[in-house]
Scaffold this motif. Structure first.
Motif, PDB file in Angstrom:
ATOM      1  N   ALA A  29     -15.876   4.792  52.583  1.00  0.00           N
ATOM      2  CA  ALA A  29     -15.757   6.250  52.682  1.00  0.00           C
ATOM      3  C   ALA A  29     -14.751   6.806  51.673  1.00  0.00           C
ATOM      4  O   ALA A  29     -14.806   7.983  51.311  1.00  0.00           O
ATOM      5  N   CYS A  30     -13.848   5.967  51.220  1.00  0.00           N
ATOM      6  CA  CYS A  30     -12.769   6.406  50.326  1.00  0.00           C
ATOM      7  C   CYS A  30     -13.099   6.189  48.848  1.00  0.00           C
ATOM      8  O   CYS A  30     -12.219   6.298  47.996  1.00  0.00           O
ATOM      9  N   ALA A  87     -16.812   2.688  40.405  1.00  0.00           N
ATOM     10  CA  ALA A  87     -16.652   3.093  41.800  1.00  0.00           C
ATOM     11  C   ALA A  87     -15.663   2.136  42.458  1.00  0.00           C
ATOM     12  O   ALA A  87     -15.865   0.924  42.442  1.00  0.00           O
ATOM     13  N   VAL A  88     -14.594   2.700  43.004  1.00  0.00           N
ATOM     14  CA  VAL A  88     -13.522   1.872  43.577  1.00  0.00           C
ATOM     15  C   VAL A  88     -13.122   2.452  44.930  1.00  0.00           C
ATOM     16  O   VAL A  88     -13.010   3.674  45.090  1.00  0.00           O
ATOM     17  N   LYS A  89     -12.917   1.577  45.900  1.00  0.00           N
ATOM     18  CA  LYS A  89     -12.420   2.023  47.204  1.00  0.00           C
ATOM     19  C   LYS A  89     -10.938   2.358  47.036  1.00  0.00           C
ATOM     20  O   LYS A  89     -10.122   1.457  46.784  1.00  0.00           O
ATOM     21  N   SER A  90     -10.606   3.612  47.199  1.00  0.00           N
ATOM     22  CA  SER A  90      -9.239   4.044  46.884  1.00  0.00           C
ATOM     23  C   SER A  90      -8.216   3.595  47.911  1.00  0.00           C
ATOM     24  O   SER A  90      -7.012   3.738  47.695  1.00  0.00           O
ATOM     25  N   GLY A 147     -18.117   9.192  49.656  1.00  0.00           N
ATOM     26  CA  GLY A 147     -17.966   7.870  49.065  1.00  0.00           C
ATOM     27  C   GLY A 147     -19.292   7.323  48.552  1.00  0.00           C
ATOM     28  O   GLY A 147     -19.361   6.713  47.484  1.00  0.00           O
ATOM     29  N   GLN A 148     -20.357   7.572  49.320  1.00  0.00           N
ATOM     30  CA  GLN A 148     -21.673   7.115  48.873  1.00  0.00           C
ATOM     31  C   GLN A 148     -22.081   7.806  47.585  1.00  0.00           C
ATOM     32  O   GLN A 148     -22.598   7.183  46.655  1.00  0.00           O
TER      33      GLN A 148
END
Ligand code: FES
Length: 161
Positions: free
Chosen positions: A54-55, A63-66, A114-115
């Motif tokens: 989601a982040c 694309a990175v999960k923050s 996020g998607q």
């Protein structure tokens, strides 16, 4: 003047096209800098354990999960959040956002920013991805289970490039 001490570090990050300088605690996660300090609340926190996606934001084209990145690690980077894909209400939506709407992807909507960021990053590298490439790129969990519609939206956005 930025107040700093040994627990804080000054970082400069280009966020949605604007250079931002901030003094951050060494342990602060990028997602918390974005949401809590900069008010970019379109980036959501679903799990805080790097599983849900989601982040997800774009960092230097990826694309990175923050929630997996310390703010100090993003120093010198270019970050785009969901707000940066469509910066103002009068700006036309990004093709991925339009496709999400056209394919009626979101149910609860919590994870969709996020998607969308993951899909946008995929399409900048792969113009016409296969279902398998979409599945691989979309590491975002949707608890509503809209995966078929996510695939359809990514294919639609690819056609509208
Ligand atoms: Fe970052 Fe879930 S909040 S992966």
């Amino acid at each position: 003047m930025i107040d700093t001490d040994e627990k804080h570090h000054v970082v400069t990050i280009e966020i949605n096209g604007v250079r931002q300088t901030a003094s951050v605690e060494a342990r602060k996660l990028l997602v918390h800098l974005l949401r809590d300090d900069l008010g970019l609340t379109g980036t959501h926190v679903g799990c805080d354990t790097s599983q849900c996606g989601a982040c997800t934001v774009d960092i230097d084209g990826k694309a990175v999960k923050s929630c997996t990145v310390l703010a100090v690690m993003a120093d010198g980077s270019r970050v785009t959040t969901i707000e940066g894909l469509s910066p103002t209400a009068t700006t036309a939506s990004h093709r991925v956002q339009k496709a999400w709407q056209a394919e009626d992807v979101p149910q609860c909507g919590y994870c969709q920013s996020g998607q969308i960021m993951a899909a946008a990053a995929l399409l900048t590298k792969t113009a016409d991805p296969s279902d398998e490439q979409i599945d691989q790129a979309m590491t975002n969990i949707c608890r509503c289970g809209t995966y078929q519609r996510i695939r359809a939206a990514v294919h639609r956005a690819a056609k509208e490039a």
